[in-house]
Design a protein around this motif. Sequence first.
Motif, PDB file in Angstrom:
ATOM      1  N   THR A 259      62.961  95.346  67.349  1.00 50.99           N
ATOM      2  CA  THR A 259      64.336  95.494  67.805  1.00 50.99           C
ATOM      3  C   THR A 259      65.023  94.138  67.785  1.00 50.99           C
ATOM      4  O   THR A 259      64.513  93.163  68.305  1.00 50.99           O
ATOM      5  CB  THR A 259      64.380  96.061  69.236  1.00 50.99           C
ATOM      6  OG1 THR A 259      63.666  97.283  69.266  1.00 50.99           O
ATOM      7  CG2 THR A 259      65.800  96.288  69.683  1.00 50.99           C
ATOM      8  N   LYS A 260      66.181  94.087  67.163  1.00 52.55           N
ATOM      9  CA  LYS A 260      66.921  92.835  67.062  1.00 52.55           C
ATOM     10  C   LYS A 260      67.711  92.621  68.345  1.00 52.55           C
ATOM     11  O   LYS A 260      68.464  93.491  68.775  1.00 52.55           O
ATOM     12  CB  LYS A 260      67.854  92.890  65.860  1.00 52.55           C
ATOM     13  CG  LYS A 260      68.103  91.563  65.263  1.00 52.55           C
ATOM     14  CD  LYS A 260      68.737  91.673  63.907  1.00 52.55           C
ATOM     15  CE  LYS A 260      68.697  90.307  63.275  1.00 52.55           C
ATOM     16  NZ  LYS A 260      69.340  90.273  62.015  1.00 52.55           N
TER      17      LYS A 260
ATOM     18  N   PRO B 120      70.607  91.042  70.789  1.00 54.33           N
ATOM     19  CA  PRO B 120      72.023  90.809  70.506  1.00 54.33           C
ATOM     20  C   PRO B 120      72.336  89.348  70.193  1.00 54.33           C
ATOM     21  O   PRO B 120      73.236  89.059  69.418  1.00 54.33           O
ATOM     22  CB  PRO B 120      72.744  91.254  71.771  1.00 54.33           C
ATOM     23  CG  PRO B 120      71.725  91.715  72.718  1.00 54.33           C
ATOM     24  CD  PRO B 120      70.385  91.619  72.088  1.00 54.33           C
ATOM     25  N   TYR B 121      71.618  88.412  70.773  1.00 57.45           N
ATOM     26  CA  TYR B 121      71.916  87.010  70.527  1.00 57.45           C
ATOM     27  C   TYR B 121      71.221  86.476  69.276  1.00 57.45           C
ATOM     28  O   TYR B 121      71.415  85.324  68.913  1.00 57.45           O
ATOM     29  CB  TYR B 121      71.545  86.145  71.744  1.00 57.45           C
ATOM     30  CG  TYR B 121      70.119  86.301  72.200  1.00 57.45           C
ATOM     31  CD1 TYR B 121      69.088  85.623  71.587  1.00 57.45           C
ATOM     32  CD2 TYR B 121      69.811  87.141  73.255  1.00 57.45           C
ATOM     33  CE1 TYR B 121      67.786  85.764  71.992  1.00 57.45           C
ATOM     34  CE2 TYR B 121      68.509  87.296  73.671  1.00 57.45           C
ATOM     35  CZ  TYR B 121      67.503  86.601  73.048  1.00 57.45           C
ATOM     36  OH  TYR B 121      66.213  86.751  73.468  1.00 57.45           O
ATOM     37  N   SER B 122      70.401  87.302  68.615  1.00 56.13           N
ATOM     38  CA  SER B 122      69.724  86.830  67.412  1.00 56.13           C
ATOM     39  C   SER B 122      70.503  87.173  66.140  1.00 56.13           C
ATOM     40  O   SER B 122      70.064  86.855  65.047  1.00 56.13           O
ATOM     41  CB  SER B 122      68.321  87.426  67.336  1.00 56.13           C
ATOM     42  OG  SER B 122      68.396  88.821  67.172  1.00 56.13           O
ATOM     43  N   ARG B 123      71.654  87.809  66.276  1.00 55.91           N
ATOM     44  CA  ARG B 123      72.446  88.156  65.094  1.00 55.91           C
ATOM     45  C   ARG B 123      73.182  86.920  64.588  1.00 55.91           C
ATOM     46  O   ARG B 123      73.326  85.927  65.296  1.00 55.91           O
ATOM     47  CB  ARG B 123      73.420  89.280  65.405  1.00 55.91           C
ATOM     48  CG  ARG B 123      74.465  88.936  66.430  1.00 55.91           C
ATOM     49  CD  ARG B 123      75.351  90.135  66.740  1.00 55.91           C
ATOM     50  NE  ARG B 123      76.191  89.867  67.879  1.00 55.91           N
ATOM     51  CZ  ARG B 123      77.375  89.297  67.815  1.00 55.91           C
ATOM     52  NH1 ARG B 123      77.880  88.948  66.656  1.00 55.91           N
ATOM     53  NH2 ARG B 123      78.075  89.085  68.900  1.00 55.91           N
ATOM     54  N   GLU B 124      73.633  86.996  63.369  1.00 57.32           N
ATOM     55  CA  GLU B 124      74.362  85.871  62.762  1.00 57.32           C
ATOM     56  C   GLU B 124      75.722  85.717  63.441  1.00 57.32           C
ATOM     57  O   GLU B 124      76.350  86.696  63.844  1.00 57.32           O
ATOM     58  CB  GLU B 124      74.560  86.134  61.271  1.00 57.32           C
ATOM     59  CG  GLU B 124      73.277  86.136  60.476  1.00 57.32           C
ATOM     60  CD  GLU B 124      72.598  84.782  60.447  1.00 57.32           C
ATOM     61  OE1 GLU B 124      73.312  83.756  60.355  1.00 57.32           O
ATOM     62  OE2 GLU B 124      71.361  84.754  60.526  1.00 57.32           O
ATOM     63  N   LEU B 125      76.172  84.472  63.535  1.00 54.93           N
ATOM     64  CA  LEU B 125      77.481  84.206  64.116  1.00 54.93           C
ATOM     65  C   LEU B 125      78.575  84.519  63.101  1.00 54.93           C
ATOM     66  O   LEU B 125      78.463  84.164  61.932  1.00 54.93           O
ATOM     67  CB  LEU B 125      77.588  82.746  64.540  1.00 54.93           C
ATOM     68  CG  LEU B 125      76.679  82.294  65.680  1.00 54.93           C
ATOM     69  CD1 LEU B 125      76.860  80.802  65.927  1.00 54.93           C
ATOM     70  CD2 LEU B 125      76.965  83.071  66.943  1.00 54.93           C
ATOM     71  N   THR B 126      79.617  85.156  63.590  1.00 50.08           N
ATOM     72  CA  THR B 126      80.763  85.426  62.724  1.00 50.08           C
ATOM     73  C   THR B 126      81.609  84.164  62.621  1.00 50.08           C
ATOM     74  O   THR B 126      81.395  83.185  63.356  1.00 50.08           O
ATOM     75  CB  THR B 126      81.616  86.568  63.299  1.00 50.08           C
ATOM     76  OG1 THR B 126      82.144  86.141  64.563  1.00 50.08           O
ATOM     77  CG2 THR B 126      80.801  87.838  63.480  1.00 50.08           C
TER      78      THR B 126
ATOM     79  N   ASP C 173      83.178  83.463  65.929  1.00 49.14           N
ATOM     80  CA  ASP C 173      82.250  82.838  66.870  1.00 49.14           C
ATOM     81  C   ASP C 173      82.105  81.349  66.579  1.00 49.14           C
ATOM     82  O   ASP C 173      82.110  80.518  67.490  1.00 49.14           O
ATOM     83  CB  ASP C 173      80.866  83.505  66.800  1.00 49.14           C
ATOM     84  CG  ASP C 173      80.891  84.949  67.280  1.00 49.14           C
ATOM     85  OD1 ASP C 173      81.811  85.307  68.045  1.00 49.14           O
ATOM     86  OD2 ASP C 173      79.976  85.707  66.885  1.00 49.14           O
TER      87      ASP C 173
END
Length: 124
Positions: free
Chosen positions: A60-61, A63-69, A72
């Motif tokens: 499970t990924k 939420p803070y491990s996703r790429e920054l837009t 952001d």
Amino acid sequence: MASTKPGSIEQDQEQALQEFAHSLLSMENLDRTSPELWPEKIPGVTDFINSFQTTPQSVTKLPYSRELTQEDQNYLHQLASLPTAGLIAKVKELHDIAYQLGVEESKEVTRGKYLNLFNKKRNK
């Protein structure tokens, strides 16, 4: 009526201060564990349900491990360019917002308890 010993007034004040500090000591142990707001009606049900998850926790990924837009990244650069006083003001602002959110949530939970929302059995 002064004392003949030099420094006796300071010694008396020091002793009075030590006695006062000793009187303020408390041997009470403050338990800071978080209370359970909604304890399980049947102990172990949550663990049982989690054992049937289709996605393991390691996959499970978070939420803070996703790429920054790009938005952001721009916000991070904006925060990095603030002076110390501005950054402190921003942190205080975020703290105030978080506090207000906590107050509102507390009101809603209290309201839910008064309306017996957490104890009702739902009919399907």
